[in-house]
Design an enzyme around this catalytic site. Structure first.
Site, PDB file in Angstrom:
ATOM      1  N   ASP A  13       0.807  -1.223   0.000  1.00 62.02           N
ATOM      2  CA  ASP A  13       0.000   0.000   0.000  1.00 62.02           C
ATOM      3  C   ASP A  13       0.837   1.270   0.000  1.00 62.02           C
ATOM      4  O   ASP A  13       0.482   2.279   0.614  1.00 62.02           O
ATOM      5  CB  ASP A  13      -0.995  -0.018   1.181  1.00 62.02           C
ATOM      6  CG  ASP A  13      -1.820  -1.290   1.161  1.00 62.02           C
ATOM      7  OD1 ASP A  13      -2.305  -1.637   0.077  1.00 62.02           O
ATOM      8  OD2 ASP A  13      -1.944  -1.943   2.205  1.00 62.02           O
ATOM      9  N   GLU A  14       1.952   1.225  -0.715  1.00 59.38           N
ATOM     10  CA  GLU A  14       2.800   2.416  -0.835  1.00 59.38           C
ATOM     11  C   GLU A  14       2.372   3.281  -2.017  1.00 59.38           C
ATOM     12  O   GLU A  14       2.900   4.387  -2.169  1.00 59.38           O
ATOM     13  CB  GLU A  14       4.268   2.009  -1.056  1.00 59.38           C
ATOM     14  CG  GLU A  14       4.865   1.135   0.040  1.00 59.38           C
ATOM     15  CD  GLU A  14       4.697  -0.339  -0.254  1.00 59.38           C
ATOM     16  OE1 GLU A  14       4.101  -0.691  -1.290  1.00 59.38           O
ATOM     17  OE2 GLU A  14       5.164  -1.143   0.582  1.00 59.38           O
ATOM     18  N   GLY A  17       0.450   1.271  -7.636  1.00 62.04           N
ATOM     19  CA  GLY A  17      -0.487   1.436  -8.748  1.00 62.04           C
ATOM     20  C   GLY A  17      -0.386   2.816  -9.360  1.00 62.04           C
ATOM     21  O   GLY A  17      -0.344   2.985 -10.587  1.00 62.04           O
ATOM     22  N   HIS A  42      -4.220  -2.688  -6.298  1.00 62.58           N
ATOM     23  CA  HIS A  42      -3.449  -1.521  -6.731  1.00 62.58           C
ATOM     24  C   HIS A  42      -4.419  -0.435  -7.187  1.00 62.58           C
ATOM     25  O   HIS A  42      -5.231  -0.659  -8.089  1.00 62.58           O
ATOM     26  CB  HIS A  42      -2.477  -1.910  -7.855  1.00 62.58           C
ATOM     27  CG  HIS A  42      -1.319  -2.725  -7.342  1.00 62.58           C
ATOM     28  ND1 HIS A  42      -0.301  -3.174  -8.141  1.00 62.58           N
ATOM     29  CD2 HIS A  42      -1.024  -3.145  -6.092  1.00 62.58           C
ATOM     30  CE1 HIS A  42       0.571  -3.844  -7.396  1.00 62.58           C
ATOM     31  NE2 HIS A  42       0.145  -3.843  -6.156  1.00 62.58           N
ATOM     32  N   GLN A 174       2.471  -6.013  -2.893  1.00 65.67           N
ATOM     33  CA  GLN A 174       2.816  -5.947  -1.459  1.00 65.67           C
ATOM     34  C   GLN A 174       4.183  -5.282  -1.254  1.00 65.67           C
ATOM     35  O   GLN A 174       4.652  -4.560  -2.128  1.00 65.67           O
ATOM     36  CB  GLN A 174       2.748  -7.349  -0.831  1.00 65.67           C
ATOM     37  CG  GLN A 174       1.326  -7.877  -0.816  1.00 65.67           C
ATOM     38  CD  GLN A 174       1.156  -9.189  -1.532  1.00 65.67           C
ATOM     39  OE1 GLN A 174       2.033  -9.689  -2.238  1.00 65.67           O
ATOM     40  NE2 GLN A 174      -0.017  -9.766  -1.404  1.00 65.67           N
ATOM     41  N   THR A 189       2.868 -12.619   3.815  1.00 64.65           N
ATOM     42  CA  THR A 189       2.057 -13.276   2.800  1.00 64.65           C
ATOM     43  C   THR A 189       2.740 -14.589   2.389  1.00 64.65           C
ATOM     44  O   THR A 189       3.779 -14.964   2.951  1.00 64.65           O
ATOM     45  CB  THR A 189       1.778 -12.312   1.619  1.00 64.65           C
ATOM     46  OG1 THR A 189       0.791 -12.885   0.772  1.00 64.65           O
ATOM     47  CG2 THR A 189       3.046 -12.004   0.812  1.00 64.65           C
ATOM     48  N   THR A 249      -9.885  -4.848   0.908  1.00 64.75           N
ATOM     49  CA  THR A 249     -10.772  -5.455   1.905  1.00 64.75           C
ATOM     50  C   THR A 249     -11.557  -4.430   2.713  1.00 64.75           C
ATOM     51  O   THR A 249     -12.463  -4.804   3.461  1.00 64.75           O
ATOM     52  CB  THR A 249      -9.936  -6.291   2.906  1.00 64.75           C
ATOM     53  OG1 THR A 249      -8.945  -5.430   3.481  1.00 64.75           O
ATOM     54  CG2 THR A 249      -9.249  -7.462   2.219  1.00 64.75           C
ATOM     55  N   ARG A 251     -10.484  -2.947   5.243  1.00 64.08           N
ATOM     56  CA  ARG A 251     -10.023  -2.962   6.643  1.00 64.08           C
ATOM     57  C   ARG A 251      -9.252  -1.693   6.981  1.00 64.08           C
ATOM     58  O   ARG A 251      -8.665  -1.059   6.107  1.00 64.08           O
ATOM     59  CB  ARG A 251      -9.081  -4.164   6.873  1.00 64.08           C
ATOM     60  CG  ARG A 251      -9.786  -5.493   6.797  1.00 64.08           C
ATOM     61  CD  ARG A 251      -8.860  -6.629   7.195  1.00 64.08           C
ATOM     62  NE  ARG A 251      -7.792  -6.838   6.219  1.00 64.08           N
ATOM     63  CZ  ARG A 251      -6.796  -7.710   6.396  1.00 64.08           C
ATOM     64  NH1 ARG A 251      -6.717  -8.417   7.506  1.00 64.08           N
ATOM     65  NH2 ARG A 251      -5.875  -7.868   5.471  1.00 64.08           N
ATOM     66  N   ARG A 253      -6.263   0.482   8.164  1.00 71.21           N
ATOM     67  CA  ARG A 253      -4.810   0.315   8.178  1.00 71.21           C
ATOM     68  C   ARG A 253      -4.250   0.968   9.438  1.00 71.21           C
ATOM     69  O   ARG A 253      -4.671   2.063   9.806  1.00 71.21           O
ATOM     70  CB  ARG A 253      -4.178   0.985   6.961  1.00 71.21           C
ATOM     71  CG  ARG A 253      -4.502   0.267   5.661  1.00 71.21           C
ATOM     72  CD  ARG A 253      -3.854   0.952   4.468  1.00 71.21           C
ATOM     73  NE  ARG A 253      -4.258   0.300   3.220  1.00 71.21           N
ATOM     74  CZ  ARG A 253      -4.275   0.905   2.039  1.00 71.21           C
ATOM     75  NH1 ARG A 253      -3.909   2.172   1.929  1.00 71.21           N
ATOM     76  NH2 ARG A 253      -4.644   0.243   0.961  1.00 71.21           N
ATOM     77  N   THR A 320       2.669  13.605  -5.340  1.00 67.13           N
ATOM     78  CA  THR A 320       2.180  14.813  -4.658  1.00 67.13           C
ATOM     79  C   THR A 320       0.646  14.914  -4.668  1.00 67.13           C
ATOM     80  O   THR A 320       0.100  15.972  -4.378  1.00 67.13           O
ATOM     81  CB  THR A 320       2.776  16.067  -5.330  1.00 67.13           C
ATOM     82  OG1 THR A 320       2.422  16.035  -6.727  1.00 67.13           O
ATOM     83  CG2 THR A 320       4.283  16.131  -5.186  1.00 67.13           C
TER      84      THR A 320
HETATM   85  P1  IMP Z   1      -2.572 -13.035   2.721  1.00 61.00           P
HETATM   86  O1  IMP Z   1      -1.593 -12.505   1.728  1.00 61.00           O
HETATM   87  O2  IMP Z   1      -4.005 -12.792   2.304  1.00 61.00           O
HETATM   88  O3  IMP Z   1      -2.303 -14.459   3.099  1.00 61.00           O
HETATM   89  O4  IMP Z   1      -2.375 -12.172   4.062  1.00 61.00           O
HETATM   90  C1  IMP Z   1      -1.164 -12.235   4.813  1.00 61.00           C
HETATM   91  C2  IMP Z   1      -0.789 -10.856   5.338  1.00 61.00           C
HETATM   92  O5  IMP Z   1      -0.424 -10.035   4.249  1.00 61.00           O
HETATM   93  C3  IMP Z   1      -1.928 -10.124   6.063  1.00 61.00           C
HETATM   94  O6  IMP Z   1      -1.350  -9.333   7.089  1.00 61.00           O
HETATM   95  C4  IMP Z   1      -2.480  -9.219   4.965  1.00 61.00           C
HETATM   96  O7  IMP Z   1      -3.112  -8.070   5.509  1.00 61.00           O
HETATM   97  C5  IMP Z   1      -1.214  -8.851   4.234  1.00 61.00           C
HETATM   98  N1  IMP Z   1      -1.439  -8.459   2.829  1.00 61.00           N
HETATM   99  C6  IMP Z   1      -1.643  -9.269   1.777  1.00 61.00           C
HETATM  100  N2  IMP Z   1      -1.777  -8.560   0.646  1.00 61.00           N
HETATM  101  C7  IMP Z   1      -1.639  -7.267   0.987  1.00 61.00           C
HETATM  102  C8  IMP Z   1      -1.644  -6.056   0.248  1.00 61.00           C
HETATM  103  O8  IMP Z   1      -1.783  -5.998  -0.969  1.00 61.00           O
HETATM  104  N3  IMP Z   1      -1.473  -4.902   0.962  1.00 61.00           N
HETATM  105  C9  IMP Z   1      -1.270  -4.917   2.301  1.00 61.00           C
HETATM  106  N4  IMP Z   1      -1.252  -6.026   3.035  1.00 61.00           N
HETATM  107  C10 IMP Z   1      -1.429  -7.194   2.382  1.00 61.00           C
HETATM  108 MG    MG Z   2      -2.980  -2.175  -1.874  1.00 63.69          MG
END
Ligand code: IMP
Ligand code: MG
Length: 334
Positions: A13-14, A17, A42, A174, A189, A249, A251, A253, A320
């Site tokens: 999430d930097e 994309g 992305h 990631q 992951t 998702t 969720r 951050r 920016t």
């Molecule tokens: P999984 O990749 O779904 O198995 O999740 C494992 C860990 O990686 C969890 O903490 C997820 O939140 C994190 N994660 C997986 N994909 C991303 C992503 O694209 N961005 C941020 N965190 C991710």
């Molecule tokens: Mg992302």
């Protein structure tokens, strides 16, 4: 540009994309290979629309770019077909025959396994699908009727593009701290997310890469479980404008200040030759929408210089604002 690998720095999430969509338009990128899987989203803002892409490469904004999904990737077929339609890229996207497939039962397993729950996985089923692949019983793209018209040999396509000096991006997902090998295990992951692994998933050897671009954000965020050094309270994150929710998702951050020591380690393992820093405008609002280095405030320029000093990597791209063109492009310093 030649062949550029784009890799995330911390916990994802930097803004990969956004950076990739900018490069696609600016450098007229001919071929892009997306690696990884559907767990990563992305975000791309283009022509007034926001896309959260889990499968389609972020370079789709340049309409002549050939879009590919590498053999190391895991394909979620319904999500792939949905995004192909949304982004209108049906005639120019290909999937490697050997990419593996995520099935509904993988997602069910991801959501019901108590160990995976405790790690805070995304629930898309990537871990269980990879598990099956390593057991060598996974279904591959070539076994799926709906993918028939998309099948290709990605390593062949991308290597011949490099042979003919085309502009190529290998799109990582990631960040390094989520790497199965180099990250904060077990809160990671199910794959390696390093630049070397991105090349491997795409079928491109290390000698063929011209640039490794590591993408940092001006602060750090993390979703799911696991330690986050310097973590702020939600209230403080909101106050600083750092509070985000996940593009995929939804969720919340968690967030923390930029970590210069970690940035150094990450740059080393990726073998970064250049760095991008996104969301400079969140730290320094007076930089919003700036497109030249001179337009940045003194404090903002100092922050960039501190990253360069800590990592020994030149910061060539600075974000920016959310739009694909809200960028200071300093690649002339190379
Ligand atoms: P999984 O990749 O779904 O198995 O999740 C494992 C860990 O990686 C969890 O903490 C997820 O939140 C994190 N994660 C997986 N994909 C991303 C992503 O694209 N961005 C941020 N965190 C991710
Ligand atoms: Mg992302």
């Amino acid at each position: 540009m030649g062949c550029t690998v784009v890799a995330g720095a911390f916990w994802g999430d930097e803004g990969k994309g956004k950076v990739i969509s900018y490069l696609a338009l600016k450098d007229k990128v001919d071929v892009c290979v997306r690696t990884g899987s559907v767990n990563a989203a992305h975000t791309v803002h283009f022509e007034g629309k926001r896309y959260a892409l889990h499968m389609v490469p972020s370079t789709f904004v340049y309409d002549k770019c050939r879009l590919l999904i590498g053999s190391g990737a895991n394909v979620h077929v319904p999500q792939f077909l949905k995004e192909v339609k949304e982004a209108s890229v049906e005639g120019r996207i290909g999937v490697d025959r050997q990419a593996s497939i995520i099935e509904p039962r993988h997602s069910e397993a991801d959501k019901s396994d108590s160990h995976l729950r405790s790690l805070g996985t995304t629930g898309w089923g990537v871990g269980p699908a990879v598990q099956e692949r390593t057991k060598r019983s996974a279904k591959l793209a070539k076994d799926v009727a709906e993918l028939k018209n998309f099948l290709t040999d990605v390593s062949e396509e991308v290597n011949s593009a490099i042979d003919t000096r085309k502009n190529v991006i290998l799109e990582g997902t990631q960040g390094l701290m989520l790497s199965l090998y180099h990250g904060s295990y077990p809160y990671v992951t199910s794959r390696d997310t390093s630049a070397a692994a991105i090349c491997s998933e795409a079928g491109v050897g290390p000698s063929r890469v011209d640039t490794v671009l590591v993408v940092y954000k001006t602060f750090i965020t993390r979703v799911g479980a696991g330690d986050l050094p310097g973590e702020l309270s939600k209230k403080e994150a909101v106050r600083r404008g750092w509070f985000e929710t996940a593009a995929g998702t939804g969720r919340e951050r968690r967030s923390a200040p930029f970590d210069f020591n970690l940035a150094r380690r990450v740059a080393k393992i990726h073998g970064a030759t250049e760095a991008a820093v996104t969301k400079l405008d969140i730290l320094y609002p007076d930089c919003k929408n700036a497109t030249t280095y001179d337009a940045l405030s003194k404090e903002a320029r100092e922050f960039i210089a501190t990253i360069e000093k800590a990592t020994s990597v030149p910061v060539t791209i600075v974000g920016t604002g959310p739009g694909a063109l809200d960028i200071v492009d300093r690649r002339e310093i190379m």
